[in-house]
Motif scaffolding. Structure first.
Motif, short mmCIF file in Angstrom:
data_model
loop_
_atom_site.label_atom_id
_atom_site.label_comp_id
_atom_site.label_asym_id
_atom_site.label_seq_id
_atom_site.Cartn_x
_atom_site.Cartn_y
_atom_site.Cartn_z
N LEU A 97 0.87 -1.18 0.00
CA LEU A 97 0.00 0.00 0.00
C LEU A 97 0.90 1.23 0.00
CD1 LEU A 97 -2.88 1.30 0.40
CD2 LEU A 97 -2.34 1.31 2.86
N LEU A 98 0.69 2.12 -0.95
CA LEU A 98 1.43 3.38 -0.98
C LEU A 98 0.65 4.44 -0.22
CD1 LEU A 98 2.53 3.33 -4.73
CD2 LEU A 98 4.11 3.44 -2.80
N VAL A 99 1.37 5.25 0.55
CA VAL A 99 0.73 6.27 1.38
C VAL A 99 1.27 7.65 1.04
CG1 VAL A 99 0.21 7.00 3.74
CG2 VAL A 99 0.51 4.56 3.23
N ALA A 100 0.36 8.57 0.71
CA ALA A 100 0.74 9.94 0.33
C ALA A 100 0.75 10.82 1.58
CB ALA A 100 -0.23 10.49 -0.71
N CYS A 101 1.95 11.07 2.10
CA CYS A 101 2.08 11.90 3.31
C CYS A 101 2.76 13.23 3.04
CB CYS A 101 2.84 11.15 4.40
SG CYS A 101 1.78 10.18 5.46
N ASP A 102 2.80 13.65 1.77
CA ASP A 102 3.33 14.98 1.45
C ASP A 102 2.15 15.96 1.51
OD1 ASP A 102 4.41 17.29 0.44
OD2 ASP A 102 5.52 16.30 -1.18
N ILE A 103 2.03 16.65 2.63
CA ILE A 103 0.88 17.54 2.85
C ILE A 103 1.13 18.96 2.32
CG2 ILE A 103 0.05 16.27 4.86
CD1 ILE A 103 1.48 18.32 6.63
N TYR A 104 2.31 19.18 1.74
CA TYR A 104 2.66 20.53 1.28
C TYR A 104 2.55 20.70 -0.23
CZ TYR A 104 4.62 20.43 5.96
OH TYR A 104 4.77 20.28 7.31
N ARG A 105 2.63 19.60 -0.95
CA ARG A 105 2.66 19.69 -2.41
C ARG A 105 1.52 18.84 -2.98
NH1 ARG A 105 5.79 17.27 -6.73
NH2 ARG A 105 6.61 15.74 -5.28
N PRO A 106 0.39 19.48 -3.35
CA PRO A 106 -0.76 18.71 -3.88
C PRO A 106 -0.38 17.83 -5.07
CG PRO A 106 -1.37 20.99 -3.46
CD PRO A 106 0.11 20.92 -3.27
N ALA A 107 0.55 18.32 -5.89
CA ALA A 107 0.96 17.54 -7.06
C ALA A 107 1.61 16.21 -6.66
CB ALA A 107 1.94 18.35 -7.91
N ALA A 108 2.20 16.16 -5.45
CA ALA A 108 2.85 14.93 -4.99
C ALA A 108 1.82 13.83 -4.77
CB ALA A 108 3.63 15.20 -3.70
N GLU B 250 -2.60 0.09 -4.79
CA GLU B 250 -3.51 1.07 -4.18
C GLU B 250 -2.71 2.18 -3.47
OE1 GLU B 250 -6.85 1.28 -0.64
OE2 GLU B 250 -6.76 -0.57 -1.83
N VAL B 251 -3.24 3.40 -3.54
CA VAL B 251 -2.63 4.55 -2.87
C VAL B 251 -3.62 5.09 -1.84
CG1 VAL B 251 -1.74 6.90 -3.16
CG2 VAL B 251 -1.24 5.17 -4.89
N TYR B 252 -3.15 5.25 -0.61
CA TYR B 252 -3.97 5.82 0.46
C TYR B 252 -3.62 7.30 0.60
CZ TYR B 252 -6.15 6.59 5.00
OH TYR B 252 -6.95 7.08 6.02
N SER B 253 -4.63 8.15 0.54
CA SER B 253 -4.37 9.59 0.71
C SER B 253 -5.56 10.25 1.39
CB SER B 253 -4.11 10.26 -0.64
OG SER B 253 -5.26 10.19 -1.47
N GLU B 254 -5.30 11.37 2.07
CA GLU B 254 -6.34 12.21 2.69
C GLU B 254 -6.03 13.66 2.31
OE1 GLU B 254 -6.59 11.55 6.91
OE2 GLU B 254 -6.59 9.35 6.70
N ASN C 250 -3.55 6.42 10.11
CA ASN C 250 -4.80 5.95 9.50
C ASN C 250 -4.52 4.95 8.36
OD1 ASN C 250 -6.21 7.60 11.22
ND2 ASN C 250 -6.49 9.25 9.72
N ALA C 251 -3.44 5.20 7.62
CA ALA C 251 -3.07 4.32 6.51
C ALA C 251 -2.71 2.92 7.02
CB ALA C 251 -1.90 4.90 5.73
N ILE C 252 -2.00 2.85 8.14
CA ILE C 252 -1.63 1.55 8.71
C ILE C 252 -2.87 0.80 9.18
CG2 ILE C 252 -0.37 0.43 10.60
CD1 ILE C 252 1.74 2.69 10.28
N LYS C 253 -3.84 1.52 9.76
CA LYS C 253 -5.12 0.89 10.16
C LYS C 253 -5.83 0.34 8.93
CE LYS C 253 -5.83 3.99 14.14
NZ LYS C 253 -6.58 5.19 14.60
#
Length: 446
Positions: A132-143, A157-161, A173-176
Protein backbone atom coordinates in the motif's frame (compact mmCIF):
# COMPACT_ATOMS: atom_id res chain seq x y z
CA UNK A 1 27.41 4.86 -14.98
CA UNK A 2 30.68 6.17 -13.44
CA UNK A 3 32.25 6.47 -16.91
CA UNK A 4 34.71 9.25 -15.95
CA UNK A 5 35.85 7.47 -12.80
CA UNK A 6 36.30 4.21 -14.72
CA UNK A 7 38.42 5.94 -17.38
CA UNK A 8 40.66 7.65 -14.82
CA UNK A 9 41.20 4.48 -12.80
CA UNK A 10 42.06 2.62 -16.00
CA UNK A 11 44.72 5.26 -16.78
CA UNK A 12 46.09 4.95 -13.24
CA UNK A 13 46.59 1.18 -13.64
CA UNK A 14 48.43 1.75 -16.93
CA UNK A 15 51.34 3.14 -14.90
CA UNK A 16 52.09 -0.45 -13.82
CA UNK A 17 51.87 -1.82 -17.36
CA UNK A 18 55.15 -3.37 -18.42
CA UNK A 19 56.54 -3.53 -14.88
CA UNK A 20 57.68 -6.99 -13.85
CA UNK A 21 56.96 -6.47 -10.17
CA UNK A 22 55.29 -4.18 -7.69
CA UNK A 23 57.61 -1.71 -5.97
CA UNK A 24 57.01 1.10 -3.51
CA UNK A 25 57.76 3.65 -6.24
CA UNK A 26 55.39 2.39 -8.94
CA UNK A 27 52.65 1.68 -6.36
CA UNK A 28 52.96 5.25 -5.06
CA UNK A 29 52.65 6.67 -8.59
CA UNK A 30 49.64 4.49 -9.37
CA UNK A 31 47.83 5.24 -6.13
CA UNK A 32 48.46 8.95 -6.51
CA UNK A 33 46.41 8.77 -9.74
CA UNK A 34 43.79 6.55 -8.05
CA UNK A 35 43.39 9.12 -5.27
CA UNK A 36 43.12 11.92 -7.85
CA UNK A 37 40.44 9.93 -9.72
CA UNK A 38 38.45 9.45 -6.50
CA UNK A 39 38.68 13.14 -5.62
CA UNK A 40 37.52 14.09 -9.13
CA UNK A 41 34.56 11.76 -8.57
CA UNK A 42 33.71 13.90 -5.51
CA UNK A 43 34.84 11.40 -2.90
CA UNK A 44 35.72 12.95 0.47
CA UNK A 45 39.47 13.70 0.72
CA UNK A 46 39.99 11.75 3.97
CA UNK A 47 38.12 8.73 2.61
CA UNK A 48 40.18 8.79 -0.61
CA UNK A 49 43.43 9.14 1.36
CA UNK A 50 42.58 6.31 3.77
CA UNK A 51 41.46 4.14 0.86
CA UNK A 52 44.75 4.48 -1.05
CA UNK A 53 46.74 3.95 2.16
CA UNK A 54 45.01 0.63 2.77
CA UNK A 55 45.59 -0.48 -0.83
CA UNK A 56 49.27 0.52 -0.58
CA UNK A 57 49.75 -1.50 2.63
CA UNK A 58 48.27 -4.57 0.94
CA UNK A 59 50.22 -4.09 -2.30
CA UNK A 60 53.73 -3.57 -0.91
CA UNK A 61 55.52 -6.86 -0.48
CA UNK A 62 52.89 -8.89 -2.33
CA UNK A 63 54.30 -11.62 -4.50
CA UNK A 64 52.77 -11.35 -7.94
CA UNK A 65 51.43 -14.70 -9.08
CA UNK A 66 52.85 -15.96 -12.36
CA UNK A 67 49.35 -15.73 -13.86
CA UNK A 68 49.02 -12.07 -12.87
CA UNK A 69 50.75 -8.89 -13.94
CA UNK A 70 51.32 -6.09 -11.39
CA UNK A 71 48.53 -4.05 -12.98
CA UNK A 72 46.08 -6.94 -12.66
CA UNK A 73 46.98 -7.43 -9.01
CA UNK A 74 46.45 -3.73 -8.34
CA UNK A 75 43.01 -3.86 -10.01
CA UNK A 76 42.09 -6.78 -7.73
CA UNK A 77 43.28 -4.97 -4.60
CA UNK A 78 41.37 -1.79 -5.56
CA UNK A 79 38.26 -3.84 -6.37
CA UNK A 80 38.35 -5.62 -2.99
CA UNK A 81 38.87 -2.34 -1.14
CA UNK A 82 36.10 -0.57 -3.12
CA UNK A 83 33.74 -3.44 -2.29
CA UNK A 84 34.52 -3.10 1.41
CA UNK A 85 34.19 0.69 1.30
CA UNK A 86 30.71 0.43 -0.24
CA UNK A 87 29.48 -2.05 2.35
CA UNK A 88 30.94 -5.47 1.59
CA UNK A 89 27.75 -7.52 1.36
CA UNK A 90 24.30 -6.67 -0.02
CA UNK A 91 21.84 -5.56 2.68
CA UNK A 92 18.25 -6.76 2.50
CA UNK A 93 15.13 -4.80 3.38
CA UNK A 94 13.41 -5.64 6.70
CA UNK A 95 9.92 -7.03 6.02
CA UNK A 96 9.30 -8.54 9.46
CA UNK A 97 6.23 -6.49 10.47
CA UNK A 98 2.57 -7.26 9.88
CA UNK A 99 2.22 -5.07 7.98
CA UNK A 100 5.86 -4.13 7.34
CA UNK A 101 6.12 -0.33 7.40
CA UNK A 102 8.73 1.43 5.25
CA UNK A 103 9.24 5.19 5.74
CA UNK A 104 10.78 7.13 2.87
CA UNK A 105 12.81 10.27 3.68
CA UNK A 106 15.03 12.63 1.72
CA UNK A 107 15.58 16.01 0.14
CA UNK A 108 13.22 17.80 -2.20
CA UNK A 109 13.67 16.52 -5.75
CA UNK A 110 15.62 13.41 -4.74
CA UNK A 111 13.10 11.10 -6.43
CA UNK A 112 11.29 9.75 -3.34
CA UNK A 113 7.82 9.53 -4.86
CA UNK A 114 9.00 7.77 -8.02
CA UNK A 115 11.19 5.43 -6.01
CA UNK A 116 8.32 4.64 -3.63
CA UNK A 117 6.45 3.36 -6.68
CA UNK A 118 9.46 1.39 -7.91
CA UNK A 119 9.87 -0.22 -4.49
CA UNK A 120 6.16 -1.11 -4.33
CA UNK A 121 6.41 -2.66 -7.80
CA UNK A 122 9.60 -4.55 -6.80
CA UNK A 123 8.00 -5.98 -3.65
CA UNK A 124 4.84 -6.88 -5.52
CA UNK A 125 6.45 -8.59 -8.53
CA UNK A 126 9.65 -10.03 -6.98
CA UNK A 127 8.60 -10.76 -3.40
CA UNK A 128 4.91 -11.53 -3.84
CA UNK A 129 3.82 -8.80 -1.41
CA UNK A 130 0.64 -6.75 -1.37
CA UNK A 131 1.92 -3.17 -0.86
CA UNK A 132 0.00 0.00 0.00
CA UNK A 133 1.43 3.38 -0.98
CA UNK A 134 0.73 6.27 1.38
CA UNK A 135 0.74 9.94 0.33
CA UNK A 136 2.08 11.90 3.31
CA UNK A 137 3.33 14.98 1.45
CA UNK A 138 0.88 17.54 2.85
CA UNK A 139 2.66 20.53 1.28
CA UNK A 140 2.66 19.69 -2.41
CA UNK A 141 -0.76 18.71 -3.88
CA UNK A 142 0.96 17.54 -7.06
CA UNK A 143 2.85 14.93 -4.99
CA UNK A 144 -0.42 13.23 -4.02
CA UNK A 145 -1.55 13.20 -7.66
CA UNK A 146 1.86 11.93 -8.76
CA UNK A 147 1.70 9.01 -6.32
CA UNK A 148 -1.81 8.11 -7.54
CA UNK A 149 -0.55 8.13 -11.15
CA UNK A 150 2.38 5.89 -10.16
CA UNK A 151 0.03 3.57 -8.23
CA UNK A 152 -2.32 3.23 -11.22
CA UNK A 153 0.67 2.49 -13.45
CA UNK A 154 1.83 -0.47 -11.34
CA UNK A 155 -1.55 -1.63 -10.05
CA UNK A 156 -0.94 -0.70 -6.40
CA UNK A 157 -3.51 1.07 -4.18
CA UNK A 158 -2.63 4.55 -2.87
CA UNK A 159 -3.97 5.82 0.46
CA UNK A 160 -4.37 9.59 0.71
CA UNK A 161 -6.34 12.21 2.69
CA UNK A 162 -6.05 15.40 0.58
CA UNK A 163 -7.88 17.55 3.14
CA UNK A 164 -5.85 16.33 6.11
CA UNK A 165 -2.80 18.48 6.91
CA UNK A 166 -1.43 16.24 9.65
CA UNK A 167 1.19 13.81 8.28
CA UNK A 168 1.25 11.76 11.50
CA UNK A 169 -2.48 11.04 11.49
CA UNK A 170 -2.46 10.21 7.74
CA UNK A 171 0.32 7.65 8.31
CA UNK A 172 -1.46 6.15 11.34
CA UNK A 173 -4.80 5.95 9.50
CA UNK A 174 -3.07 4.32 6.51
CA UNK A 175 -1.63 1.55 8.71
CA UNK A 176 -5.12 0.89 10.16
CA UNK A 177 -6.45 0.72 6.59
CA UNK A 178 -3.68 -1.71 5.63
CA UNK A 179 -4.43 -4.03 8.58
CA UNK A 180 -8.16 -4.01 7.80
CA UNK A 181 -7.66 -4.76 4.09
CA UNK A 182 -4.91 -7.36 3.98
CA UNK A 183 -1.94 -5.22 2.89
CA UNK A 184 1.33 -6.68 4.20
CA UNK A 185 3.65 -3.78 3.28
CA UNK A 186 3.00 -0.05 3.81
CA UNK A 187 5.30 2.42 2.01
CA UNK A 188 4.96 5.94 3.42
CA UNK A 189 6.04 8.68 0.98
CA UNK A 190 6.84 11.89 2.89
CA UNK A 191 7.47 15.47 1.84
CA UNK A 192 10.95 16.44 0.68
CA UNK A 193 12.71 18.58 3.25
CA UNK A 194 15.97 20.38 3.89
CA UNK A 195 18.18 19.20 6.73
CA UNK A 196 18.36 22.81 7.95
CA UNK A 197 14.54 23.14 8.14
CA UNK A 198 13.94 22.40 11.82
CA UNK A 199 10.13 22.35 11.58
CA UNK A 200 10.12 19.88 8.69
CA UNK A 201 12.75 17.66 10.32
CA UNK A 202 10.69 17.60 13.52
CA UNK A 203 7.64 16.55 11.49
CA UNK A 204 9.30 13.51 9.94
CA UNK A 205 10.81 12.60 13.32
CA UNK A 206 7.26 12.67 14.75
CA UNK A 207 5.96 10.46 11.91
CA UNK A 208 8.84 8.05 12.56
CA UNK A 209 8.09 7.93 16.29
CA UNK A 210 4.34 7.43 15.76
CA UNK A 211 4.44 4.58 13.22
CA UNK A 212 7.66 2.85 14.35
CA UNK A 213 8.66 1.64 10.84
CA UNK A 214 10.57 -1.59 10.36
CA UNK A 215 12.59 0.19 7.70
CA UNK A 216 13.49 3.87 7.23
CA UNK A 217 15.16 4.65 3.91
CA UNK A 218 16.99 7.83 2.97
CA UNK A 219 16.58 8.59 -0.73
CA UNK A 220 19.36 10.63 -2.30
CA UNK A 221 20.11 11.89 -5.81
CA UNK A 222 23.50 10.35 -6.65
CA UNK A 223 24.35 13.27 -8.95
CA UNK A 224 24.67 15.63 -5.97
CA UNK A 225 27.95 13.94 -5.02
CA UNK A 226 29.54 14.92 -1.70
CA UNK A 227 26.62 17.19 -0.77
CA UNK A 228 24.46 14.05 -0.70
CA UNK A 229 26.80 12.46 1.84
CA UNK A 230 26.73 15.51 4.10
CA UNK A 231 22.92 15.66 3.93
CA UNK A 232 22.67 11.95 4.71
CA UNK A 233 24.66 12.53 7.89
CA UNK A 234 22.31 15.33 8.99
CA UNK A 235 19.22 13.15 8.36
CA UNK A 236 20.78 10.16 10.08
CA UNK A 237 21.46 12.21 13.21
CA UNK A 238 17.69 12.87 13.48
CA UNK A 239 16.13 9.67 12.12
CA UNK A 240 18.80 6.98 12.56
CA UNK A 241 17.67 5.54 9.23
CA UNK A 242 18.32 1.91 8.23
CA UNK A 243 19.61 2.30 4.71
CA UNK A 244 20.26 4.51 1.70
CA UNK A 245 18.67 4.57 -1.75
CA UNK A 246 20.70 6.10 -4.58
CA UNK A 247 18.57 7.42 -7.44
CA UNK A 248 19.53 8.58 -10.95
CA UNK A 249 22.57 6.31 -11.21
CA UNK A 250 21.86 6.11 -14.94
CA UNK A 251 22.78 9.80 -15.31
CA UNK A 252 26.20 11.44 -15.60
CA UNK A 253 27.05 10.67 -12.01
CA UNK A 254 30.53 11.13 -10.60
CA UNK A 255 30.18 8.28 -8.11
CA UNK A 256 31.27 10.08 -4.95
CA UNK A 257 28.02 9.40 -3.08
CA UNK A 258 28.01 5.66 -3.81
CA UNK A 259 31.63 5.29 -2.72
CA UNK A 260 31.59 7.56 0.36
CA UNK A 261 28.17 7.34 1.97
CA UNK A 262 28.57 4.00 3.78
CA UNK A 263 31.74 5.04 5.58
CA UNK A 264 30.27 8.42 6.64
CA UNK A 265 26.89 7.30 8.05
CA UNK A 266 27.74 3.61 8.61
CA UNK A 267 24.48 2.61 6.95
CA UNK A 268 24.29 0.37 3.87
CA UNK A 269 23.13 1.34 0.40
CA UNK A 270 20.14 -0.97 -0.10
CA UNK A 271 18.74 -0.02 -3.51
CA UNK A 272 19.72 1.93 -6.60
CA UNK A 273 17.52 3.56 -9.24
CA UNK A 274 18.83 2.97 -12.76
CA UNK A 275 16.28 4.64 -15.03
CA UNK A 276 12.84 6.17 -15.37
CA UNK A 277 10.80 2.99 -15.79
CA UNK A 278 9.08 1.40 -12.78
CA UNK A 279 11.23 -1.71 -13.28
CA UNK A 280 14.47 0.33 -13.09
CA UNK A 281 15.39 -0.64 -9.53
CA UNK A 282 18.21 -2.93 -8.38
CA UNK A 283 19.34 -4.30 -5.06
CA UNK A 284 22.76 -2.77 -4.37
CA UNK A 285 25.59 -5.30 -4.50
CA UNK A 286 28.91 -3.61 -3.50
CA UNK A 287 31.09 -6.23 -5.23
CA UNK A 288 29.17 -5.98 -8.50
CA UNK A 289 29.29 -2.17 -8.40
CA UNK A 290 33.05 -2.24 -7.76
CA UNK A 291 33.48 -4.49 -10.80
CA UNK A 292 31.43 -2.12 -12.96
CA UNK A 293 33.42 0.91 -11.77
CA UNK A 294 36.60 -0.91 -12.78
CA UNK A 295 35.21 -1.86 -16.20
CA UNK A 296 34.85 -5.57 -15.39
CA UNK A 297 31.15 -5.71 -16.22
CA UNK A 298 28.46 -7.42 -14.15
CA UNK A 299 27.55 -10.74 -15.70
CA UNK A 300 25.57 -12.00 -12.68
CA UNK A 301 23.15 -9.05 -12.80
CA UNK A 302 22.83 -9.45 -16.57
CA UNK A 303 21.92 -13.13 -16.17
CA UNK A 304 19.44 -12.31 -13.40
CA UNK A 305 17.67 -9.81 -15.63
CA UNK A 306 17.57 -12.37 -18.44
CA UNK A 307 16.11 -14.93 -16.01
CA UNK A 308 13.29 -12.57 -15.12
CA UNK A 309 12.20 -12.50 -18.77
CA UNK A 310 12.70 -16.24 -19.31
CA UNK A 311 9.47 -18.20 -19.80
CA UNK A 312 9.94 -21.97 -19.95
CA UNK A 313 6.73 -22.60 -21.91
CA UNK A 314 7.59 -19.89 -24.46
CA UNK A 315 11.09 -21.37 -24.80
CA UNK A 316 9.59 -24.79 -25.64
CA UNK A 317 7.31 -23.25 -28.30
CA UNK A 318 10.29 -21.38 -29.74
CA UNK A 319 12.34 -24.59 -29.79
CA UNK A 320 9.65 -26.38 -31.81
CA UNK A 321 9.45 -23.50 -34.31
CA UNK A 322 13.22 -23.50 -34.80
CA UNK A 323 13.24 -27.27 -35.29
CA UNK A 324 10.58 -26.95 -38.01
CA UNK A 325 12.21 -23.89 -39.63
CA UNK A 326 9.17 -21.82 -38.63
CA UNK A 327 11.04 -19.10 -36.70
CA UNK A 328 9.62 -15.86 -38.09
CA UNK A 329 9.73 -12.11 -37.57
CA UNK A 330 6.91 -12.19 -34.97
CA UNK A 331 9.15 -14.45 -32.85
CA UNK A 332 12.09 -12.11 -33.50
CA UNK A 333 9.94 -9.18 -32.33
CA UNK A 334 9.06 -11.07 -29.14
CA UNK A 335 12.78 -11.59 -28.41
CA UNK A 336 13.41 -7.85 -28.89
CA UNK A 337 10.60 -6.98 -26.46
CA UNK A 338 12.15 -9.28 -23.83
CA UNK A 339 15.56 -7.63 -24.22
CA UNK A 340 13.97 -4.17 -23.87
CA UNK A 341 12.31 -5.22 -20.61
CA UNK A 342 15.74 -5.99 -19.15
CA UNK A 343 16.58 -2.27 -18.88
CA UNK A 344 18.12 0.61 -20.82
CA UNK A 345 20.65 -0.45 -23.44
CA UNK A 346 23.60 1.55 -22.10
CA UNK A 347 23.16 -0.07 -18.68
CA UNK A 348 23.00 -3.56 -20.22
CA UNK A 349 26.13 -2.97 -22.32
CA UNK A 350 27.96 -1.83 -19.17
CA UNK A 351 27.27 -5.27 -17.63
CA UNK A 352 29.18 -7.06 -20.40
CA UNK A 353 32.90 -7.36 -19.46
CA UNK A 354 34.99 -5.12 -21.70
CA UNK A 355 32.03 -3.84 -23.71
CA UNK A 356 31.67 -0.59 -21.77
CA UNK A 357 35.30 0.34 -22.50
CA UNK A 358 35.12 -0.77 -26.13
CA UNK A 359 31.95 1.24 -26.76
CA UNK A 360 32.62 4.20 -24.47
CA UNK A 361 32.45 6.74 -27.30
CA UNK A 362 29.45 5.10 -28.96
CA UNK A 363 26.10 6.64 -28.07
CA UNK A 364 23.67 3.82 -27.31
CA UNK A 365 20.10 5.06 -27.37
CA UNK A 366 17.20 3.37 -25.60
CA UNK A 367 15.37 3.26 -28.94
CA UNK A 368 18.19 1.28 -30.60
CA UNK A 369 15.61 -1.25 -31.86
CA UNK A 370 13.23 1.41 -33.15
CA UNK A 371 14.00 1.05 -36.87
CA UNK A 372 14.01 -2.78 -36.63
CA UNK A 373 10.55 -2.75 -35.04
CA UNK A 374 9.33 -0.28 -37.68
CA UNK A 375 10.53 -2.56 -40.49
CA UNK A 376 8.86 -5.63 -38.98
CA UNK A 377 5.60 -3.76 -38.33
CA UNK A 378 5.58 -2.72 -42.01
CA UNK A 379 5.49 -6.37 -43.10
CA UNK A 380 2.26 -8.27 -43.74
CA UNK A 381 1.41 -11.19 -41.39
CA UNK A 382 2.34 -13.60 -44.19
CA UNK A 383 5.74 -11.92 -44.71
CA UNK A 384 6.52 -12.08 -41.00
CA UNK A 385 5.70 -15.79 -40.92
CA UNK A 386 7.55 -16.62 -44.16
CA UNK A 387 10.52 -14.25 -44.71
CA UNK A 388 11.28 -16.10 -47.97
CA UNK A 389 8.38 -14.17 -49.53
CA UNK A 390 10.36 -10.92 -49.34
CA UNK A 391 11.35 -10.14 -52.91
CA UNK A 392 12.74 -6.81 -54.20
CA UNK A 393 9.30 -5.27 -54.73
CA UNK A 394 8.13 -6.12 -51.21
CA UNK A 395 11.38 -4.81 -49.69
CA UNK A 396 10.87 -1.42 -51.39
CA UNK A 397 7.32 -1.25 -50.02
CA UNK A 398 8.51 -2.15 -46.49
CA UNK A 399 11.31 0.44 -46.62
CA UNK A 400 8.84 3.17 -47.57
CA UNK A 401 6.31 2.08 -44.97
CA UNK A 402 8.87 2.02 -42.14
CA UNK A 403 10.67 5.26 -43.00
CA UNK A 404 13.94 3.38 -43.61
CA UNK A 405 15.92 2.59 -46.77
CA UNK A 406 16.41 -0.63 -48.73
CA UNK A 407 19.91 -1.12 -47.26
CA UNK A 408 18.51 -1.21 -43.72
CA UNK A 409 15.83 -3.71 -44.75
CA UNK A 410 18.46 -5.94 -46.38
CA UNK A 411 20.72 -5.63 -43.33
CA UNK A 412 17.89 -6.76 -41.04
CA UNK A 413 17.09 -9.71 -43.31
CA UNK A 414 20.76 -10.73 -43.29
CA UNK A 415 20.94 -10.49 -39.47
CA UNK A 416 17.69 -12.44 -39.16
CA UNK A 417 19.01 -15.18 -41.45
CA UNK A 418 22.26 -15.43 -39.46
CA UNK A 419 20.33 -15.55 -36.17
CA UNK A 420 18.02 -18.28 -37.51
CA UNK A 421 21.00 -20.41 -38.59
CA UNK A 422 22.73 -19.90 -35.25
CA UNK A 423 19.61 -20.88 -33.30
CA UNK A 424 19.22 -23.98 -35.50
CA UNK A 425 22.82 -24.97 -34.71
CA UNK A 426 22.26 -24.43 -30.99
CA UNK A 427 19.48 -27.00 -31.13
CA UNK A 428 22.23 -29.59 -31.55
CA UNK A 429 21.70 -33.25 -30.77
CA UNK A 430 17.99 -33.96 -30.55
CA UNK A 431 17.18 -30.28 -30.16
CA UNK A 432 18.30 -30.19 -26.52
CA UNK A 433 21.14 -27.65 -26.48
CA UNK A 434 18.98 -24.51 -26.49
CA UNK A 435 16.76 -25.71 -23.65
CA UNK A 436 19.80 -26.88 -21.69
CA UNK A 437 21.43 -23.46 -22.09
CA UNK A 438 18.26 -21.61 -21.07
CA UNK A 439 17.71 -23.95 -18.12
CA UNK A 440 21.29 -23.42 -17.02
CA UNK A 441 20.81 -19.65 -17.09
CA UNK A 442 17.67 -20.02 -15.01
CA UNK A 443 19.59 -22.02 -12.43
CA UNK A 444 22.43 -19.52 -12.04
CA UNK A 445 22.56 -17.67 -8.74
CA UNK A 446 25.02 -15.16 -7.27
Amino acid sequence: MFDNLSDKLDKAFHILKGHGKITEVNVADTLKEVRRALLDADVNFKIAKDFTSRVKDKAIGQDVLTTLQPGQLMVKLVKDELTELMGGDAAGVNLSGNPSVILMSGLQGSGKTTFSGKLANFLKTKKGKKPLLVACDIYRPAAINQLHVVGDQIGVEVYSEPENKNAVSIAENAIKHAKANGFNVVIVDTAGRLAVDEEMMTEIANVHKAIQPQETLFVVDSMTGQDAVNTAKAFNDRLNFDGVVLTKLDGDTRGGAAISIKSVVNKPIKFIGTGEKMEAIDVFYPARMAERILGMGDVVSLVERAQEQYDEEEARKLQKKIAKNEFGFDDFLTQIQQVKKMGNMKDLVGMIPGAGKALKDVEIEDDAFKHIEAIIHSMTPAERTKPALLDAKRKIRIAKGSGTDIQQVNQLLKQFDQMSKMMKMMQGAGGKNLMRMMGGMKGMRP
